[in-house]
Design an enzyme around this catalytic site. Structure first.
Site, mmCIF file in Angstrom:
data_model
loop_
_atom_site.group_PDB
_atom_site.id
_atom_site.type_symbol
_atom_site.label_atom_id
_atom_site.label_comp_id
_atom_site.label_asym_id
_atom_site.label_seq_id
_atom_site.Cartn_x
_atom_site.Cartn_y
_atom_site.Cartn_z
ATOM 1 N N ASN A 41 -4.819 5.741 -7.343
ATOM 2 C CA ASN A 41 -5.536 7.004 -7.072
ATOM 3 C C ASN A 41 -4.527 8.237 -7.628
ATOM 4 O O ASN A 41 -4.360 9.191 -7.088
ATOM 5 C CB ASN A 41 -5.893 7.129 -5.902
ATOM 6 C CG ASN A 41 -4.744 7.487 -4.717
ATOM 7 O OD1 ASN A 41 -3.800 6.776 -4.887
ATOM 8 N ND2 ASN A 41 -5.222 8.261 -3.615
ATOM 9 N N HIS A 95 0.841 -1.214 0.066
ATOM 10 C CA HIS A 95 0.062 -0.124 -0.116
ATOM 11 C C HIS A 95 0.940 1.444 0.171
ATOM 12 O O HIS A 95 1.025 1.767 1.046
ATOM 13 C CB HIS A 95 -0.798 0.010 1.131
ATOM 14 C CG HIS A 95 -2.044 0.942 1.094
ATOM 15 N ND1 HIS A 95 -3.181 0.605 1.908
ATOM 16 C CD2 HIS A 95 -2.188 2.095 0.562
ATOM 17 C CE1 HIS A 95 -4.130 1.638 1.782
ATOM 18 N NE2 HIS A 95 -3.446 2.420 0.951
ATOM 19 N N ARG A 140 2.167 8.803 -6.347
ATOM 20 C CA ARG A 140 1.635 10.108 -6.935
ATOM 21 C C ARG A 140 1.977 10.282 -8.233
ATOM 22 O O ARG A 140 1.466 11.236 -8.695
ATOM 23 C CB ARG A 140 2.293 11.265 -5.975
ATOM 24 C CG ARG A 140 1.878 11.080 -4.488
ATOM 25 C CD ARG A 140 0.569 11.176 -4.242
ATOM 26 N NE ARG A 140 0.364 11.474 -2.857
ATOM 27 C CZ ARG A 140 -0.890 10.654 -2.096
ATOM 28 N NH1 ARG A 140 -1.642 10.005 -2.941
ATOM 29 N NH2 ARG A 140 -1.118 11.130 -1.187
ATOM 30 N N ASP A 152 0.902 2.280 3.932
ATOM 31 C CA ASP A 152 -0.327 3.782 3.076
ATOM 32 C C ASP A 152 0.472 4.880 3.231
ATOM 33 O O ASP A 152 0.247 6.014 3.506
ATOM 34 C CB ASP A 152 -1.513 3.952 4.303
ATOM 35 C CG ASP A 152 -2.560 4.720 3.572
ATOM 36 O OD1 ASP A 152 -2.330 4.985 2.393
ATOM 37 O OD2 ASP A 152 -3.549 5.007 4.220
ATOM 38 N N HIS A 154 2.687 14.272 0.855
ATOM 39 C CA HIS A 154 1.851 15.617 0.291
ATOM 40 C C HIS A 154 3.040 16.632 0.689
ATOM 41 O O HIS A 154 3.815 16.548 1.365
ATOM 42 C CB HIS A 154 0.821 15.879 1.442
ATOM 43 C CG HIS A 154 -0.321 14.698 1.308
ATOM 44 N ND1 HIS A 154 -1.294 15.109 0.051
ATOM 45 C CD2 HIS A 154 -0.907 13.811 2.105
ATOM 46 C CE1 HIS A 154 -2.147 14.105 0.258
ATOM 47 N NE2 HIS A 154 -2.005 13.465 1.591
ATOM 48 N N ASN A 165 -6.646 9.181 7.040
ATOM 49 C CA ASN A 165 -7.521 8.209 6.776
ATOM 50 C C ASN A 165 -7.214 6.765 6.401
ATOM 51 O O ASN A 165 -6.765 6.540 5.729
ATOM 52 C CB ASN A 165 -8.588 8.750 5.490
ATOM 53 C CG ASN A 165 -9.432 9.972 5.783
ATOM 54 O OD1 ASN A 165 -9.190 10.641 7.037
ATOM 55 N ND2 ASN A 165 -9.936 10.626 4.859
ATOM 56 N N HIS A 202 1.337 5.056 -1.818
ATOM 57 C CA HIS A 202 0.852 6.214 -2.919
ATOM 58 C C HIS A 202 2.378 7.019 -3.453
ATOM 59 O O HIS A 202 2.780 7.484 -2.932
ATOM 60 C CB HIS A 202 -0.030 7.223 -2.478
ATOM 61 C CG HIS A 202 -1.489 6.661 -1.747
ATOM 62 N ND1 HIS A 202 -2.300 6.493 -2.551
ATOM 63 C CD2 HIS A 202 -1.577 5.945 -0.615
ATOM 64 C CE1 HIS A 202 -3.375 5.834 -1.634
ATOM 65 N NE2 HIS A 202 -2.764 5.617 -0.593
ATOM 66 N N ASP A 258 -8.708 2.780 -3.464
ATOM 67 C CA ASP A 258 -8.309 3.488 -2.050
ATOM 68 C C ASP A 258 -8.171 4.845 -2.110
ATOM 69 O O ASP A 258 -7.928 5.371 -3.147
ATOM 70 C CB ASP A 258 -6.917 2.869 -1.913
ATOM 71 C CG ASP A 258 -6.418 3.393 -0.621
ATOM 72 O OD1 ASP A 258 -7.081 3.174 0.690
ATOM 73 O OD2 ASP A 258 -5.249 3.995 -0.431
#
Lengths: 329, 467
Positions: free
Chosen positions: B99, B65, B69, B309, B313, B282, B67, B156
């Site tokens: 995502n 899991h 980006r 996860d 950012h 989240n 991200h 997700d």
């Protein structure tokens, strides 16, 4: 640098609250003068930085700063760089670079004043952050209540609210006034009951030191103060209430309920009021209503808060008015 | 995966831990494969020696899991930078969440994402979305994407809200040999919230996302798995009751799997008291009781995998007011150390805040460890490798595969060398991620990844990325 902020009533504690109330006594006297102004913060700059619209709180802070002879700057989101996409951080850092001594911050997100305080040198005063706190409202409410109780009992204002039983009625869940109020009233020794349908109570108040009730009629005979909160019609869309009519029937301070109150019971509301929803017009204007006093006292209490944060240890106590001396010509 | 860096290596002096057990052994690697394992195995002349004395040598870690980006969020992370962060965290493979912008919801997007992964320093397996645009309305072309090697599908960031859509997705995917992975939060209960609903949200005046939002979707999806016989994996479980639901379902024979994040194993919602958006995630950080229950879930195997996860950012978005800041925290470089502290060390030896005040939620409870390191490595390596299909030789899309061990001759040489005694203070600025939004910045951790070997290449040596 030994900067201080007012982000939460919890920052003050009982001692700090009492100090603000005593200072506010002096500044209330200043406000009664023909020229209601002292030079206590001459040369200092106070910026009101409102990312959420407000008229009364912003004007009250600006009046307080001006009566202390501070220079003031006004920033409102609607007419500013925020509308052009500037971030909160860049906005407050820009103001900070201009040499502001205090920023009075309001924002729709809980915690923004605490975040701003990490970014700027200026002292930060929370003027309302989301559903979190509105500390100066709680302080002016304590001041108003203490004054009214003294008048009622024919004695000078005391320092605490020991034994006073306060019901906060209405949309506590979404209310920053209620959160700050509970902290302040509890610190001064009052007991608090929150009255609302469960959908309008915070999810968990087990650590607040308060009781809760869903039945206003059951609570009213046992309280000294009924503090009403504004109810917004959007709560119906959010499925928190079936109708304003049903809310009023169970939780409004109607004229009929008011008649059942003992004569010495006091009624408060932070404004803006929605007459006919949470309070009947006649009750808002009755002798037991402190609503106008609350607004009037707001300026003196905010003078006390700004003075306490900015004058600090270097303050000349002579500048704190005790009589006619010290006023500007 | 590239063919570079496949000269001979010897990982010397460590203790090998894999699914088959634990033994003192050197590991010899040549041409991308493990060629010798033993206490005194002869190394090819000229082999590079990686010192592993005092260290545990395990199969490379596998993150279900992450991200990354790219495309669309390159200010926060790229596949290259995320892969480097993964390598420094001991990972040899990561599953990249779909995502992105645009999302990975069709064959062309899968090919584009796979082409970005070529040349990354760890294997990057591309996940696809369950629904078109991750909108939860229409099924994405699961079979076309599966044909390109996609093994995990998820929306997700959001769960599939509509029960009927989720039911059909589970049914439709059944013959494809893939797993659907659900972000369990019922938005009808969670939307508008920014932290766990409870005592702390009430005090802080932050609208809440109740644990019930997660539990409701876990319960619904368990019912849908019973109905359809579909294969489902639960992402980042954060509530004790969710773990209990999965435990009960597995006891009744249901074939579901689950993961938990390192942050949900050690941080509770009291961390939000300073309104620092770095703690906004989240599903949100839950109560201390939930933290303990999720730890127990990993310890007893109900929760199969620890997954990061990793959600980078850029600084400016985490500097937003709390309620408008985006959720998510990075985790690839700290995952093993954080989980090791939370699960394998007694509380007195876990490290903690360096020079700062003690934050109450931080690794605060049980005095004795819940899990042996081998158990944790299972949750970070061989079990997630199996869930993602990354254990099979050849991997998912022409990658190396063969993740999760065993550390034995013939295996693809994916290794993580973990120094269990090292103590280090997390410095967000010196990480390999393009973003710095780690809640562990400034905290002291115990145990640190020293070397990482991916397909025979030493991609991290003494904590430093080699490319």
């Amino acid at each position: 640098m030994n900067r201080s902020d007012l982000l939460s009533v919890a920052d003050l504690g009982r001692e700090g609250i009492v100090e603000v109330l005593r200072l506010a006594d002096s500044f209330a006297e200043v406000s009664e003068r023909p020229v209601p102004k002292v030079p206590a913060l001459r040369g200092r700059t106070v910026a009101t930085v409102f990312f959420e619209s407000s008229t009364r709180t912003r004007l009250s802070f600006e009046a307080a700063a001006k009566r202390l002879s501070a220079d003031t700057m006004t920033f409102t989101a609607a007419s500013s760089s925020v509308a052009k996409g500037e971030s909160v951080r860049d906005t407050v850092e820009t103001l900070d670079a201009m040499g502001v001594d205090a920023m009075v911050v309001r924002h729709s997100s809980a915690g923004t004043p605490a975040q701003v305080a990490r970014w700027v040198r200026a002292s930060v005063v929370n003027a309302g952050d989301g559903q979190h706190e509105h500390p100066t409202q709680a302080l002016l409410d304590c001041f108003t209540l203490r004054e009214a109780l003294a008048r009622r009992d024919g004695r000078p204002p005391g320092d605490d609210l020991a034994g006073v039983r306060i019901a906060i009625v209405g949309d506590v869940r979404h209310s920053r006034v209620a959160r700050s109020g509970v902290l302040a009233y509890r610190a001064l020794g009052a007991t608090v009951v929150l009255v609302a349908p469960p959908t309008l109570l915070p999810p968990d108040t087990s650590s607040w030191g308060v009781t809760t009730s869903g039945d206003l009629d059951e609570v009213l005979p046992g309280v000294d103060v009924v503090y009403l909160l504004r109810l917004q019609a959007e709560r119906i869309r959010e499925c928190l209430l079936p109708s304003l009519h049903e809310y009023s029937a169970r939780y409004a301070l109607t004229a009929e309920r008011e008649r059942r109150l003992a004569p010495e019971v006091l009624v408060m509301h932070p404004g803006p009021m929605v007459r006919g929803v949470e309070i009947d017009s006649a009750v808002a204007s009755s002798a037991r209503s402190l609503v106008t006093r609350q607004v009037r006292n707001g300026v003196a209490v905010r003078m006390a808060v700004l003075f306490r944060l900015l004058a600090g240890a270097a303050a000349d106590p002579v500048l704190v008015p005790s009589g006619r001396a010290g006023g500007e010509p | 995966m590239s063919e570079r860096g496949t000269g001979a290596l010897v990982v010397r002096g460590g203790t090998v831990v894999d699914a088959t057990g634990e033994r003192r052994a050197d590991v010899v690697v040549d041409a991308g494969r493990i060629v010798g394992v033993g206490p005194s195995v002869a190394a090819p002349s000229g082999a590079r020696v990686l010192d592993a004395s005092g260290c545990v040598v395990s199969p490379g870690l596998v993150d279900l899991h992450a991200h990354l980006r790219e495309p669309g969020g390159e200010a926060a992370e790229t596949v290259e930078s995320g892969a480097r962060a993964a390598a420094r965290g001991g990972f040899s493979a990561v599953v990249a969440m779909p995502n992105t912008e645009p999302p990975v919801d069709c064959a062309a997007a899968v090919r584009a994402a796979q082409s970005l992964a070529v040349g990354a320093c760890v294997e990057v397996a591309v996940a696809g979305s369950i629904t078109v645009g991750r909108a939860g309305v229409q099924l994405a072309p699961l079979a076309e994407m599966a044909a390109l090697g996609v093994r995990i599908f998820t929306d997700d960031g959001l769960g599939v809200q509509h029960s009927g859509v989720m039911r059909r997705a589970l049914e439709y995917a059944r013959p494809l040999g893939v797993v659907l992975a659900q972000h369990c939060e019922d938005e009808a209960l969670a939307a508008g919230g920014s932290m766990n609903e409870g005592e702390w949200s009430s005090l802080l005046g932050i609208p809440g996302r109740p644990a019930a939002a997660e539990e409701a979707m876990v319960a619904r999806d368990l019912a849908l798995v019973r109905l359809t016989g579909g294969r489902l994996h639960f992402l980042h479980l954060s509530s004790g009751r969710s773990v209990a639901l999965v435990r009960e379902a597995r006891a009744s024979g249901l074939a579901v799997t689950a993961e938990a994040t390192p942050h949900h194993l050690c941080l509770s919602d009291s961390e939000l008291r300073g309104y620092d958006p770095v703690y906004k995630v989240n599903p949100p950080l839950r109560s201390a009781r939930d933290v303990a229950a999720v730890r127990e879930g990993v310890a007893d195997g109900t929760v199969d995998a620890v997954a990061t996860d990793h959600a980078p950012h850029p600084r400016e978005s985490k500097d937003e007011p709390f309620e408008s800041a985006p959720p998510g925290m990075i985790g690839l470089e700290t995952a093993l150390s954080v989980a090791y502290g939370a699960l394998c060390l007694p509380s007195a030896e876990r490290g903690g805040p360096a020079g700062g005040p003690v934050a109450p939620g931080w690794l605060a409870d049980d005095a004795s460890p819940r899990l042996a390191l081998a158990g944790l490595l299972g949750a970070l390596s061989w079990r997630p490798a199996r869930i993602a299909g990354l254990d099979a030789p050849g991997g998912t899309d022409g990658g190396r595969g063969g993740h999760g061990g065993p550390v034995a001759p013939g295996s693809v040489a994916h290794l993580c060398v973990f120094d269990t005694a090292a103590r280090w203070t997390v410095d967000a600025a010196s990480g390999s991620s393009r973003s710095a939004n780690t809640p562990f910045a400034g905290r002291e951790l115990v145990g640190r990844v020293r070397h990482t070997v991916v397909a025979g290449e030493a991609v991290v040596v003494d904590g430093e990325a080699q490319r």
